[in-house]
Design a protein around this motif. Structure first.
Motif, short mmCIF file in Angstrom:
data_model
loop_
_atom_site.label_atom_id
_atom_site.label_comp_id
_atom_site.label_asym_id
_atom_site.label_seq_id
_atom_site.Cartn_x
_atom_site.Cartn_y
_atom_site.Cartn_z
N ASN A 128 24.91 51.08 58.44
CA ASN A 128 24.97 49.81 57.90
C ASN A 128 25.42 49.58 56.44
N LYS A 129 25.91 50.63 56.16
CA LYS A 129 26.66 50.82 54.84
C LYS A 129 27.81 50.05 55.00
N LYS A 130 28.67 50.08 56.11
CA LYS A 130 29.78 49.26 56.03
C LYS A 130 29.93 47.85 56.52
N ALA A 131 28.35 47.14 56.50
CA ALA A 131 28.25 45.93 57.01
C ALA A 131 28.96 44.87 55.89
N VAL A 132 28.58 45.33 54.74
CA VAL A 132 29.42 44.43 53.68
C VAL A 132 29.99 45.33 52.66
N THR A 133 31.11 45.25 52.52
CA THR A 133 31.87 46.17 51.45
C THR A 133 32.58 45.07 50.41
N PHE A 134 32.73 45.67 49.28
CA PHE A 134 33.66 44.93 48.34
C PHE A 134 34.26 45.79 47.33
N SER A 135 35.31 45.83 47.00
CA SER A 135 36.17 46.91 46.06
C SER A 135 36.99 46.07 45.19
N ALA A 136 36.91 46.21 43.87
CA ALA A 136 37.54 45.55 42.89
C ALA A 136 37.99 46.42 41.87
N THR A 137 38.99 46.02 40.98
CA THR A 137 39.83 46.57 39.94
C THR A 137 39.12 45.71 38.75
N TYR A 197 34.13 36.12 38.52
CA TYR A 197 35.45 36.09 39.12
C TYR A 197 36.53 36.50 38.30
N GLU A 198 36.45 36.15 36.81
CA GLU A 198 37.52 36.45 35.83
C GLU A 198 37.51 37.92 35.42
N ASP A 199 36.59 38.63 35.77
CA ASP A 199 36.34 39.95 35.38
C ASP A 199 37.12 40.97 36.33
N CYS A 200 37.50 40.42 37.45
CA CYS A 200 38.27 41.41 38.69
C CYS A 200 39.77 40.98 38.54
N ILE A 201 40.64 41.93 38.44
CA ILE A 201 41.92 41.99 38.32
C ILE A 201 42.37 41.68 39.63
N ARG A 202 41.80 42.20 40.67
CA ARG A 202 42.14 42.24 42.05
C ARG A 202 40.69 42.53 42.93
N TYR A 203 40.49 42.17 44.16
CA TYR A 203 39.40 42.56 44.80
C TYR A 203 39.60 42.30 46.35
N THR A 204 38.85 43.13 47.18
CA THR A 204 38.83 43.17 48.58
C THR A 204 37.64 42.83 48.97
N TYR A 205 37.18 42.05 50.17
CA TYR A 205 35.81 42.13 50.72
C TYR A 205 36.02 42.16 51.97
N ASN A 206 34.86 42.78 52.58
CA ASN A 206 34.97 42.84 54.21
C ASN A 206 33.53 42.66 54.86
N SER A 207 33.28 42.16 55.74
CA SER A 207 32.03 41.82 56.60
C SER A 207 32.18 41.99 57.89
N THR A 208 31.43 42.93 58.44
CA THR A 208 31.30 42.96 59.80
C THR A 208 30.11 43.43 60.51
N TYR A 250 25.46 48.07 45.69
CA TYR A 250 25.43 49.48 45.26
C TYR A 250 26.59 50.02 44.98
N LEU A 251 26.83 50.60 44.05
CA LEU A 251 28.16 51.37 43.56
C LEU A 251 28.29 52.72 44.37
N ASP A 252 28.94 52.62 45.38
CA ASP A 252 29.18 54.09 46.08
C ASP A 252 30.22 54.92 45.53
N LYS A 253 31.28 54.44 44.77
CA LYS A 253 32.37 55.23 44.18
C LYS A 253 32.89 54.29 43.20
N VAL A 254 33.08 55.04 41.77
CA VAL A 254 33.69 54.59 41.01
C VAL A 254 34.88 55.39 40.27
N THR A 255 35.90 54.96 40.03
CA THR A 255 37.36 55.74 39.97
C THR A 255 37.88 55.19 38.44
N SER A 256 38.14 56.10 37.50
CA SER A 256 38.82 55.51 36.26
C SER A 256 40.06 55.85 36.28
N LYS A 257 40.91 54.98 35.68
CA LYS A 257 42.29 55.57 35.32
C LYS A 257 42.61 55.19 34.14
#
Length: 207
Positions: free
Chosen positions: A165-174, A99-110, A200-207
């Protein structure tokens, strides 16, 4: 900048061809050779009896073939890279984010648009005879495909289910950059409650 080869034969020239008694690896090898680049292939040798490339560029055609059979395709570093995404998704996580590694995050389950099985109606190429194949049970996805046989239809059904089913559970974090965070690897999330699990890491973007 673009990573795809600049040769017109690969990404601009439309081609019509009938492929017969080949594997996806063989199709990719011929296309890679024509484009003058290397091929990295990590998947089963999937046989195809007959397949038509109808006024499509080699790039779009190969991508569509991979998509139908649940394979991921990328063009990077003067290579066509094709791999079995399901195999990568089942790999052990390379690191754990707390939890402390995540500056911010979003989670979705559908459950909307996701399935636990498929009923496939397929016809043999050149024949009007219809056949049926079932995969799984429960929330069923109805499909009509052209297939070489029952096994070919089953492969396409499983690929379509995995894609849906890829969109069943998604998580995105900074998070702060880490060398292990590379697309196509798996990581574990801990300490966030409901979102906890392996992803599974679908996309990683570095800034």
């Amino acid at each position: 900048a673009v990573s795809i080869p600049r040769k017109e034969a690969f990404n601009e020239e439309e081609r019509t061809k009938n492929w017969e008694s080949v594997t996806i690896r063989e199709i990719a090898s011929e296309i890679a050779a024509r484009a003058g680049i290397a091929l990295y292939y990590e998947a089963d040798d999937i046989p195809i009896k007959t397949l038509e490339q109808d006024k499509q560029t080699d790039c779009k055609f190969l991508y569509s073939v991979c998509e139908k059979y649940g394979l991921a395709m990328k063009v990077f570093g003067e290579k066509i890279i094709i791999f079995d995404e399901a195999r990568y998704e089942s790999a052990a996580p390379v690191l754990t984010l707390q939890y402390e590694d995540c500056i911010r995050y979003t989670y979705n389950s559908t459950m909307a648009g996701t399935y636990t099985g498929a009923k496939v109606r397929y016809s043999d190429p050149g024949s009007s005879k219809r056949h049926y194949v079932s995969v799984g049970s429960g929330r069923i996805k109805e499909m009509n495909v052209e297939a070489d046989g029952a096994e070919d239809a089953r492969r396409k059904a499983v690929a379509a289910l995995n894609n849906a089913n890829k969109k069943a559970v998604t998580f995105s974090a900074t998070v702060m950059p880490r060398e292990e965070l590379i697309a196509s690897r798996c990581i574990e999330i801990r300490g966030l409650g409901t979102p906890d699990g392996v992803y599974y890491l679908d996309k990683v973007t570095s800034k």
